[in-house]
Design an enzyme around this catalytic site. Structure first.
Site, PDB file in Angstrom:
ATOM      1  N   SER A  30     -28.819  -6.663 -57.895  1.00 54.55           N
ATOM      2  CA  SER A  30     -28.011  -5.462 -58.065  1.00 54.55           C
ATOM      3  C   SER A  30     -28.391  -4.745 -59.367  1.00 54.55           C
ATOM      4  CB  SER A  30     -26.520  -5.827 -58.021  1.00 54.55           C
ATOM      5  OG  SER A  30     -25.713  -4.673 -58.045  1.00 54.55           O
ATOM      6  N   HIS A  83     -22.491  -1.351 -53.310  1.00 54.46           N
ATOM      7  CA  HIS A  83     -23.492  -1.517 -52.242  1.00 54.46           C
ATOM      8  C   HIS A  83     -22.905  -1.284 -50.855  1.00 54.46           C
ATOM      9  CE1 HIS A  83     -26.268  -2.796 -55.294  1.00 54.46           C
ATOM     10  NE2 HIS A  83     -25.384  -3.697 -55.701  1.00 54.46           N
TER      11      HIS A  83
END
Length: 313
Positions: free
Chosen positions: A94, A198
């Site tokens: 991430s 996300h």
């Protein structure tokens, strides 16, 4: 072959940078970065409480700064292909992808921090639109878990491998998950993040990040850069930057990244500060691969030993 990896949001803990600032030059570097991005990284890394560093706009640049500081202390030649001590590949989970982009020479440290500061602010703004969050599911079969999450309206935002998937969505959807776990899942653990990252909930942040990225001139990676999008290595700086932007609203496929590490012949993995999460996954998914997590400077000697044993000389 050594893989250098950087953790994502949720890895931060109060005061985790304090011991690192005792190393020569580290405090000055962190102060300079603080000035460059308009955020007091020294305060947040040493004195702030858990709630303060849970703030997405704070946590993201703080994690990238920590990764860059610890890698510099380790002394790996992260942006020099085939140099002594250089990793065979880099990756980040991430927001850790920004750290990895700096390791690969795609962005310099300051550019990476400025862009991730923009990312954190934009994602915090998107997260404020509706109460959302993320929870880790431990155990279970992805073929069973993923359809169950989708039935509840949740997104499998992080497919981490080693029996772990992170679900993201509204707080109501996550509460429904607690009451109705997929078959085989042992536990559902809420994560210390401030939004459903996300997922489509982050779509407003993508446009902001795209605009900021247009002002940058990325270089091509000097070491293999493994992308969260599909676990593939990316050859050009422009493609790395495009993936950094798009990944904000799309799932992280760390399971595929680890498959690529294995395919590349990884024999060792070092996770930069605040290490622990990704080494834990590697121990379960990559048997036989030596690991070190950089949590404090006390871990540097073990990491340097791994560098010496698993990189070119």
């Amino acid at each position: 072959m050594l893989v250098l990896v950087a953790p994502g949001q949720g890895a931060q803990t109060p005061g985790f940078l304090t011991p690192w600032l005792e190393l020569p030059g580290t405090a000055d570097r962190l102060a300079a970065w603080s000035d460059a991005i308009g955020l007091d990284l020294v305060h947040y890394g040493t004195k702030a409480d858990a709630d303060e560093i849970r703030d997405t706009a704070v946590a993201q640049p703080l994690l990238v700064a920590a990764g860059l500081l610890s890698a510099a202390a380790l002394g790996t030649q992260t942006s020099a292909a085939a140099a002594p001590g250089s990793p065979g590949a880099v990756a980040g989970h991430s927001v850790g992808e920004f750290t990895a982009a700096a390791f690969a020479g795609v962005l310099d440290d300051t550019a990476a921090l400025r862009l991730v500061r923009t990312r954190g602010l934009a994602m915090a703004e998107a997260a404020a639109i509706a109460p959302t969050g993320m929870s880790a599911l431990l155990g279970g079969d992805p073929e069973v878990t993923v359809p169950h999450l989708e039935k509840l309206g949740l997104t499998p935002a992080n497919v981490n491998g080693a029996g772990q998937i992170v679900a993201a969505g509204t707080l109501e959807q996550l509460a429904a998950l607690e009451a109705d776990k997929p078959e085989g899942v042992r536990r559902v653990v809420p994560l210390k993040v401030a939004g459903a990252f996300h997922t489509h909930h982050m779509a407003p942040a993508v446009a902001t990040l795209e605009q900021a990225a247009q002002e940058l001139s990325p270089a091509d990676p000097t070491v293999p850069y493994v992308s969260n999008k599909d676990g593939q290595t990316v050859a050009t700086g422009a493609e790395v930057l495009a993936r950094l932007v798009g990944q904000v609203a799309n799932p992280v496929r760390w399971d595929l990244c680890m498959e690529t590490f294995q395919a590349l012949g990884a024999t060792a993995l070092i996770e930069v500060c605040p290490g622990g999460t990704l080494t834990g996954l590697a121990k379960r998914a990559l048997p036989g691969v030596a690991t070190v997590a950089l949590k404090t400077p006390d871990d540097l000697d073990a990491a340097r030993t791994l560098v010496a044993e698993h990189t070119a000389v």
